[in-house]
Write a protein that holds these residues in place. Sequence first.
Motif, PDB file in Angstrom:
ATOM      1  N   PHE A  58       7.530   0.010  21.446  1.00 36.50           N
ATOM      2  CA  PHE A  58       6.593  -0.543  20.425  1.00 36.50           C
ATOM      3  C   PHE A  58       5.234   0.167  20.413  1.00 36.50           C
ATOM      4  O   PHE A  58       4.669   0.324  19.613  1.00 36.50           O
ATOM      5  N   PHE A  59       4.678   0.122  21.858  1.00 33.73           N
ATOM      6  CA  PHE A  59       3.302   0.155  21.952  1.00 33.73           C
ATOM      7  C   PHE A  59       2.814   1.596  21.541  1.00 33.73           C
ATOM      8  O   PHE A  59       1.726   1.636  21.108  1.00 33.73           O
ATOM      9  N   PRO A  60       3.538   2.744  21.673  1.00 32.32           N
ATOM     10  CA  PRO A  60       3.163   4.002  21.333  1.00 32.32           C
ATOM     11  C   PRO A  60       2.945   4.043  19.703  1.00 32.32           C
ATOM     12  O   PRO A  60       1.853   4.487  19.229  1.00 32.32           O
ATOM     13  N   VAL A  61       3.717   3.560  19.040  1.00 29.62           N
ATOM     14  CA  VAL A  61       3.705   3.374  17.619  1.00 29.62           C
ATOM     15  C   VAL A  61       2.804   2.337  17.324  1.00 29.62           C
ATOM     16  O   VAL A  61       1.814   2.882  16.366  1.00 29.62           O
ATOM     17  N   ASP A 113       6.992  -0.950   8.860  1.00 24.12           N
ATOM     18  CA  ASP A 113       8.160  -0.397   8.283  1.00 24.12           C
ATOM     19  C   ASP A 113       8.716   0.411   9.649  1.00 24.12           C
ATOM     20  O   ASP A 113       9.956  -0.028  10.055  1.00 24.12           O
ATOM     21  N   ARG A 114       7.912   1.090  10.340  1.00 25.85           N
ATOM     22  CA  ARG A 114       8.303   1.861  11.318  1.00 25.85           C
ATOM     23  C   ARG A 114       8.598   0.993  12.609  1.00 25.85           C
ATOM     24  O   ARG A 114       9.677   0.905  13.363  1.00 25.85           O
ATOM     25  N   LEU A 115       7.770  -0.030  12.647  1.00 26.96           N
ATOM     26  CA  LEU A 115       7.999  -1.034  13.652  1.00 26.96           C
ATOM     27  C   LEU A 115       9.285  -1.905  13.601  1.00 26.96           C
ATOM     28  O   LEU A 115       9.864  -2.253  14.935  1.00 26.96           O
ATOM     29  N   LEU A 116       9.592  -2.283  12.316  1.00 26.59           N
ATOM     30  CA  LEU A 116      10.697  -3.047  12.378  1.00 26.59           C
ATOM     31  C   LEU A 116      11.887  -2.355  12.661  1.00 26.59           C
ATOM     32  O   LEU A 116      13.155  -2.905  13.020  1.00 26.59           O
ATOM     33  N   SER A 117      11.902  -0.945  12.638  1.00 29.85           N
ATOM     34  CA  SER A 117      13.035  -0.342  13.114  1.00 29.85           C
ATOM     35  C   SER A 117      13.125  -0.256  14.813  1.00 29.85           C
ATOM     36  O   SER A 117      14.208   0.021  15.331  1.00 29.85           O
ATOM     37  N   ILE A 118      12.041  -0.868  15.416  1.00 29.67           N
ATOM     38  CA  ILE A 118      11.905  -0.742  16.894  1.00 29.67           C
ATOM     39  C   ILE A 118      12.363  -2.051  17.487  1.00 29.67           C
ATOM     40  O   ILE A 118      13.147  -2.404  18.395  1.00 29.67           O
TER      41      ILE A 118
END
Length: 161
Positions: A58-61, A113-118
């Motif tokens: 999560f945190f790098p993104v 959107d990207r974080l929802l995939s994580i």
Amino acid sequence: MRRLFVLTVLIFQLALMTAVAQQQHTPMRQFSPEQFDKELQQFITQQAGFTPQEAAKFFPVYMEMQKKQRALYARQQQLGRIKPTDEKGCEKAIRQRDEIELELKRIQQTYHDRLLSIVSASKLYDAIKAEDRFHRQKLKNWGEGMKRFRQIPGRPGGMRR
């Protein structure tokens, strides 16, 4: 015996007054962006209930999103520093500010959107809320610390006007 007791109380009071005076005149700690980010990540991890694996992904993104947003905040701050001298300049500054706000929202939407995939939607929601709470707490603590440094002896309430 009574004199010894009175002397002990006086020494204790003097030590206590000295400690309080030192605390009031201690210079503020230097702001550390690295420490701030570390505390933010710990707070979000705890509040959102991230596993170590989720936090590692999560945190790098999340930090990438923060970096892009901070660049836009800096541009926005530059726009607000100097008021344009004419109507056209003011209109241009307003439109630039609006465009920055829209770009901030686009970045937020893309990264959400990207974080929802994580992580799950509920954990992302909790992370967003935790970030807001963290910033509010930091601002409140910072404001409380600043009150101590603005005190002026002899003024009603001890505060600057």
